[in-house]
Enzyme design. Sequence first.
Site, PDB file in Angstrom:
ATOM      1  N   ASP A  58       0.832  -1.203   0.000  1.00 59.53           N
ATOM      2  CA  ASP A  58       0.000   0.000   0.000  1.00 59.53           C
ATOM      3  C   ASP A  58       0.869   1.258   0.000  1.00 59.53           C
ATOM      4  O   ASP A  58       2.047   1.214   0.358  1.00 59.53           O
ATOM      5  CB  ASP A  58      -0.864   0.041   1.268  1.00 59.53           C
ATOM      6  CG  ASP A  58      -1.967  -1.000   1.246  1.00 59.53           C
ATOM      7  OD1 ASP A  58      -1.993  -1.819   0.319  1.00 59.53           O
ATOM      8  OD2 ASP A  58      -2.798  -0.992   2.182  1.00 59.53           O
ATOM      9  N   ASP A  59       0.229   2.354  -0.332  1.00 60.05           N
ATOM     10  CA  ASP A  59       0.770   3.724  -0.187  1.00 60.05           C
ATOM     11  C   ASP A  59       1.752   4.156  -1.281  1.00 60.05           C
ATOM     12  O   ASP A  59       2.214   5.289  -1.255  1.00 60.05           O
ATOM     13  CB  ASP A  59       1.446   3.958   1.183  1.00 60.05           C
ATOM     14  CG  ASP A  59       0.479   3.803   2.343  1.00 60.05           C
ATOM     15  OD1 ASP A  59      -0.706   3.461   2.108  1.00 60.05           O
ATOM     16  OD2 ASP A  59       0.899   4.023   3.493  1.00 60.05           O
ATOM     17  N   HIS A 109      -5.907   2.979  -3.703  1.00 62.23           N
ATOM     18  CA  HIS A 109      -5.789   3.167  -2.245  1.00 62.23           C
ATOM     19  C   HIS A 109      -6.198   4.592  -1.858  1.00 62.23           C
ATOM     20  O   HIS A 109      -5.693   5.147  -0.884  1.00 62.23           O
ATOM     21  CB  HIS A 109      -4.338   2.862  -1.831  1.00 62.23           C
ATOM     22  CG  HIS A 109      -4.126   2.679  -0.358  1.00 62.23           C
ATOM     23  ND1 HIS A 109      -4.888   1.842   0.423  1.00 62.23           N
ATOM     24  CD2 HIS A 109      -3.200   3.206   0.488  1.00 62.23           C
ATOM     25  CE1 HIS A 109      -4.442   1.871   1.664  1.00 62.23           C
ATOM     26  NE2 HIS A 109      -3.434   2.701   1.736  1.00 62.23           N
ATOM     27  N   HIS A 113      -5.245   9.110   0.881  1.00 61.81           N
ATOM     28  CA  HIS A 113      -5.246   8.202   2.031  1.00 61.81           C
ATOM     29  C   HIS A 113      -6.309   8.585   3.057  1.00 61.81           C
ATOM     30  O   HIS A 113      -6.050   8.669   4.263  1.00 61.81           O
ATOM     31  CB  HIS A 113      -3.856   8.168   2.692  1.00 61.81           C
ATOM     32  CG  HIS A 113      -3.570   6.858   3.368  1.00 61.81           C
ATOM     33  ND1 HIS A 113      -3.918   6.594   4.663  1.00 61.81           N
ATOM     34  CD2 HIS A 113      -2.993   5.722   2.900  1.00 61.81           C
ATOM     35  CE1 HIS A 113      -3.541   5.364   4.982  1.00 61.81           C
ATOM     36  NE2 HIS A 113      -2.984   4.805   3.920  1.00 61.81           N
ATOM     37  N   HIS A 200       4.076  -2.235   2.952  1.00 62.18           N
ATOM     38  CA  HIS A 200       4.147  -0.903   2.332  1.00 62.18           C
ATOM     39  C   HIS A 200       5.487  -0.762   1.623  1.00 62.18           C
ATOM     40  O   HIS A 200       6.530  -0.969   2.270  1.00 62.18           O
ATOM     41  CB  HIS A 200       4.006   0.186   3.406  1.00 62.18           C
ATOM     42  CG  HIS A 200       2.707   0.088   4.165  1.00 62.18           C
ATOM     43  ND1 HIS A 200       2.520  -0.815   5.189  1.00 62.18           N
ATOM     44  CD2 HIS A 200       1.540   0.753   4.014  1.00 62.18           C
ATOM     45  CE1 HIS A 200       1.280  -0.687   5.643  1.00 62.18           C
ATOM     46  NE2 HIS A 200       0.662   0.248   4.951  1.00 62.18           N
TER      47      HIS A 200
HETATM   48 ZN    ZN Z   1      -2.274   2.995   3.483  1.00 60.93          ZN
END
Ligand code: ZN
Length: 233
Positions: A58-59, A109, A113, A200
């Site tokens: 993610d991210d 995503h 955020h 991540h």
């Molecule tokens: Zn995240």
Amino acid sequence: MKRRVGHIVLAVILFCAVLGKMDFRGAAETSARIMAGKGMLRLVAETLEHPKVALTFDDGPSKKYTPMLLDGLKERGVQASFFLMGKNIEGNEELVKRIQEEGHLIGNHTYNHVQLNKVSKLEAKTEIEKTSNEIYEITGVYPVYMRPPFGSWRKDLDLSVEMFPVFWSIDTLDWKSQNVDSVMNIVEDQIQDGSIILMHDSYASSVEAALKIVDELEGKGYEFVTVDELLIV
Ligand SMILES: [Zn+2]
């Protein structure tokens, strides 16, 4: 006469008893054969089918760490799933293209955020669709998988493209520990067939841990797949 009838009755009883025994033996043999067959099938299935797990990141994308991760995954011939943040895409278009070209799954995503259930419906919809549009402009494909930040999904959004939320079963807390051993221990303790591992691609420790996880679990017979393969089953 009575005696003869008695003999006939006795003969019939004996005949039935023998028949019964034969039937029983026949049935037992048949069921033994079926069980052996099932055993063989299970053995064949186990040999052919490896337990499947998915690495998810993610991210990203991250200009610094995503290429390192992609290099390592490519070396190992492994595909993962990347849930991108819209605001990290600008300036990293080539990287997004590379993620796609190397066979990884690209998901959404949100743009900033956001926790989707803590913003207005319109803001939530915009956060998702703006990100999907950016991904589409680069890849030519609208993402259909979504990793909602903080695991907070909401179903009341009237999205132009239906999104499927993807959660996780192993939270490595890699962002918190930024420690390879800690991440490895969490994964080793919890791994099982079908596990979805949350990481991540924003830290050197996460990249190192992810590649170590691949090496270790492949050694144990696990197969790494993109999340869509685990969700369809
Ligand atoms: Zn995240």
